[in-house]
Design a protein around this motif. Structure first.
Motif, PDB file in Angstrom:
ATOM      1  N   UNK A  42      59.020  32.422  19.175  1.00  0.00           N
ATOM      2  CA  UNK A  42      59.864  31.154  19.677  1.00  0.00           C
ATOM      3  C   UNK A  42      59.065  29.888  19.489  1.00  0.00           C
ATOM      4  N   UNK A  43      59.755  29.057  19.629  1.00  0.00           N
ATOM      5  CA  UNK A  43      58.961  27.675  19.354  1.00  0.00           C
ATOM      6  C   UNK A  43      59.450  26.819  20.217  1.00  0.00           C
ATOM      7  N   UNK A  44      58.970  25.901  21.139  1.00  0.00           N
ATOM      8  CA  UNK A  44      59.443  24.722  21.923  1.00  0.00           C
ATOM      9  C   UNK A  44      58.564  23.765  21.183  1.00  0.00           C
ATOM     10  N   UNK A  45      59.653  22.689  20.694  1.00  0.00           N
ATOM     11  CA  UNK A  45      59.098  21.500  19.956  1.00  0.00           C
ATOM     12  C   UNK A  45      59.385  20.187  21.087  1.00  0.00           C
ATOM     13  N   UNK A  46      58.496  19.233  20.819  1.00  0.00           N
ATOM     14  CA  UNK A  46      58.450  18.041  21.615  1.00  0.00           C
ATOM     15  C   UNK A  46      59.122  17.038  20.356  1.00  0.00           C
ATOM     16  N   UNK A  47      59.752  15.991  21.046  1.00  0.00           N
ATOM     17  CA  UNK A  47      60.705  15.025  20.121  1.00  0.00           C
ATOM     18  C   UNK A  47      60.410  13.634  21.167  1.00  0.00           C
ATOM     19  N   UNK A  48      60.460  12.646  20.766  1.00  0.00           N
ATOM     20  CA  UNK A  48      60.584  11.301  21.174  1.00  0.00           C
ATOM     21  C   UNK A  48      61.992  11.184  22.002  1.00  0.00           C
ATOM     22  N   UNK A  49      62.989  11.542  21.128  1.00  0.00           N
ATOM     23  CA  UNK A  49      64.203  11.531  21.536  1.00  0.00           C
ATOM     24  C   UNK A  49      64.968  12.571  20.961  1.00  0.00           C
ATOM     25  N   UNK A  50      66.136  13.143  21.909  1.00  0.00           N
ATOM     26  CA  UNK A  50      66.694  14.575  21.566  1.00  0.00           C
ATOM     27  C   UNK A  50      67.642  14.295  20.321  1.00  0.00           C
ATOM     28  N   UNK A  51      67.747  13.005  20.079  1.00  0.00           N
ATOM     29  CA  UNK A  51      68.733  12.990  18.704  1.00  0.00           C
ATOM     30  C   UNK A  51      68.107  13.327  17.632  1.00  0.00           C
ATOM     31  N   UNK A  52      66.440  13.867  17.543  1.00  0.00           N
ATOM     32  CA  UNK A  52      65.729  14.425  16.399  1.00  0.00           C
ATOM     33  C   UNK A  52      65.938  15.527  16.424  1.00  0.00           C
ATOM     34  N   UNK A  53      66.557  16.466  17.293  1.00  0.00           N
ATOM     35  CA  UNK A  53      66.504  17.820  17.617  1.00  0.00           C
ATOM     36  C   UNK A  53      67.295  18.651  16.480  1.00  0.00           C
ATOM     37  N   UNK A  54      68.622  17.942  16.070  1.00  0.00           N
ATOM     38  CA  UNK A  54      69.345  18.735  15.406  1.00  0.00           C
ATOM     39  C   UNK A  54      69.053  18.512  13.881  1.00  0.00           C
ATOM     40  N   UNK A  55      68.361  17.461  13.499  1.00  0.00           N
ATOM     41  CA  UNK A  55      67.441  17.434  12.090  1.00  0.00           C
ATOM     42  C   UNK A  55      66.331  18.470  12.075  1.00  0.00           C
ATOM     43  N   UNK A  56      65.690  18.662  12.950  1.00  0.00           N
ATOM     44  CA  UNK A  56      64.539  19.792  12.947  1.00  0.00           C
ATOM     45  C   UNK A  56      65.267  21.157  12.561  1.00  0.00           C
ATOM     46  N   UNK A  57      66.456  21.434  13.442  1.00  0.00           N
ATOM     47  CA  UNK A  57      66.908  22.804  13.607  1.00  0.00           C
ATOM     48  C   UNK A  57      67.624  22.997  12.026  1.00  0.00           C
ATOM     49  N   UNK A  58      68.143  21.949  11.477  1.00  0.00           N
ATOM     50  CA  UNK A  58      68.686  22.199  10.006  1.00  0.00           C
ATOM     51  C   UNK A  58      67.569  22.237   9.120  1.00  0.00           C
ATOM     52  N   UNK A  59      66.572  21.563   9.276  1.00  0.00           N
ATOM     53  CA  UNK A  59      65.400  22.001   8.299  1.00  0.00           C
ATOM     54  C   UNK A  59      64.564  23.539   8.485  1.00  0.00           C
ATOM     55  N   UNK A  60      64.746  23.828   9.690  1.00  0.00           N
ATOM     56  CA  UNK A  60      64.423  25.304   9.936  1.00  0.00           C
ATOM     57  C   UNK A  60      65.140  26.311   9.314  1.00  0.00           C
ATOM     58  N   UNK A  61      66.269  25.967   9.456  1.00  0.00           N
ATOM     59  CA  UNK A  61      67.500  26.876   8.836  1.00  0.00           C
ATOM     60  C   UNK A  61      67.427  26.708   7.423  1.00  0.00           C
ATOM     61  N   UNK A  62      67.139  25.671   6.731  1.00  0.00           N
ATOM     62  CA  UNK A  62      67.035  25.516   5.414  1.00  0.00           C
ATOM     63  C   UNK A  62      65.750  26.342   4.761  1.00  0.00           C
ATOM     64  N   UNK A  63      64.677  26.464   5.657  1.00  0.00           N
ATOM     65  CA  UNK A  63      63.460  27.306   5.266  1.00  0.00           C
ATOM     66  C   UNK A  63      63.930  28.693   5.585  1.00  0.00           C
ATOM     67  N   UNK A  64      65.161  29.287   5.995  1.00  0.00           N
ATOM     68  CA  UNK A  64      65.434  30.601   6.257  1.00  0.00           C
ATOM     69  C   UNK A  64      65.015  31.313   7.432  1.00  0.00           C
ATOM     70  N   UNK A  65      64.950  30.443   8.376  1.00  0.00           N
ATOM     71  CA  UNK A  65      64.819  30.785   9.728  1.00  0.00           C
ATOM     72  C   UNK A  65      65.627  30.417  10.860  1.00  0.00           C
TER      73      UNK A  65
END
Length: 342
Positions: free
Chosen positions: A30-53
């Motif tokens: 499992x991964x815990x990511x740091x972001x400067x704003x929680x608004x960035x979190x959804x974009x990270x989730x979409x990118x990770x899903x795009x990579x098949x994870x």
């Protein structure tokens, strides 16, 4: 591996971080990511899903390199912290401290939190710019992890100095602080490979500049290239392999000139032939242009230089089989067209 504590990846919205997060998820972490704003979190989730994870295995904490808030919570219960967050300006600032201070102080902030949280290992994302600019090396020198940039050189950009100073601060901290985590450092060269979304890295922005026809000619410079997929794998291996502790790793394969990069764009996307640079500029013209275009300041230290290097340590210790510079640049070009960004 479901019982493994989460791996912390700082600057989770960055390109290297997104690929690194996906690589850890593939290994069962499992991964815990740091972001400067929680608004960035959804974009990270979409990118990770795009990579098949499974993006559901990524959680987020708000933490800024400029403040102490959030870092204790970010590293709590973790054994591994991968610190990718660092400023990379397209244009060099008038005040070098605008880049140097957050890179250095942010790195130390993460290391202090990791030490207080009893983290076992920190993997720091540095850069080959912290290797390629020592003083007094002979012509034809083969660069390796044993080389360290001399940050006192007056011809260096604030970005080069920031990466060098931040890495040096990290080594000094871990060597002098009781209970500090083990440190491994990844030194990627010019990062290429597939973009994941419209939040482009500075290196990918170069393709958009070319595609707009902004520069009919380019400086006569070459640079080592690293595919972001290899850079991510290097971070994970450096986190998990015992022999990586206390080492730095130069990640790159081959060389690529700016002109050759443009020719790859033409090869893959013939409709952009009229836009990409048509020839290489003489060095004196680049120096003159830098007086008016701050973007040019970034590449002045490269004029007349060729960085021959060895990546043997990364291959041996981390088991890397890096992709070629052509493959990395081709993947970048194709991904940007698929994203309709060029």
């Amino acid at each position: 591996m479901a019982s493994n504590p989460p791996v912390v990846v700082t600057g989770a919205s960055g390109l290297i971080a997104k690929y690194t997060i996906a690589e850890f998820l593939r290994r069962g972490f499992a991964v815990r990511g740091t972001v400067r704003s929680m608004e960035k979190a959804e974009a990270v989730r979409r990118a990770v899903a795009k990579l098949g994870c499974d993006a559901g295995k990524v959680s987020f904490v708000v933490a800024d390199l400029g403040r102490d808030d959030g870092w204790k919570e970010a590293v709590a219960g973790s054994e591994i912290v991968v610190h990718t967050a660092s400023p990379f300006p397209v244009s060099q600032p008038d005040d070098p401290e605008e880049v140097i201070a957050p890179a250095r102080d942010g790195t130390l902030r993460v290391l202090r939190a990791a030490t207080a949280g009893a983290v076992a290992r920190v993997v720091l994302t540095s850069s080959t710019v912290a290797i390629f600019y020592p003083s007094g090396v002979p012509k034809g020198h083969i660069y390796s992890e044993d080389d360290v940039t001399d940050e006192t050189r007056r011809d260096l950009t604030p970005y080069i100095r920031s990466k060098t100073i931040a890495e040096r601060a990290a080594w000094d901290f871990t060597e002098s602080t009781p209970g500090a985590p083990q440190l491994a450092v990844i030194n990627p060269s010019f990062v290429q490979g597939p973009a994941l979304d419209g939040d482009l890295s500075t290196s990918h922005e170069l393709y958009r500049i070319m595609a707009r026809g902004t520069y009919p000619a380019v400086p006569k410079i070459s640079f080592p290239v690293a595919d972001v997929r290899d850079v991510a794998a290097a971070h994970v291996e450096a986190a998990l392999r015992p022999q990586a502790a206390g080492n730095r790793y130069l990640i790159g394969e081959g060389q690529m000139s700016l002109y050759a990069l443009g020719q790859i764009v033409v090869r893959e996307l013939p409709d952009l032939r009229a836009k990409v640079p048509k020839f290489e500029l003489p060095d004196f013209a680049v120096r003159a242009m830098a007086l008016f275009d701050k973007k040019m300041l970034t590449i002045l230290p490269e004029l007349g230089e060729r960085k021959d290097y060895t990546n043997v340590r990364a291959k041996k210790d981390l088991g890397l089989e890096p992709r070629s510079a052509d493959e990395a640049a081709t993947a970048a070009t194709r991904s940007l067209r698929e994203l309709r960004l060029i």
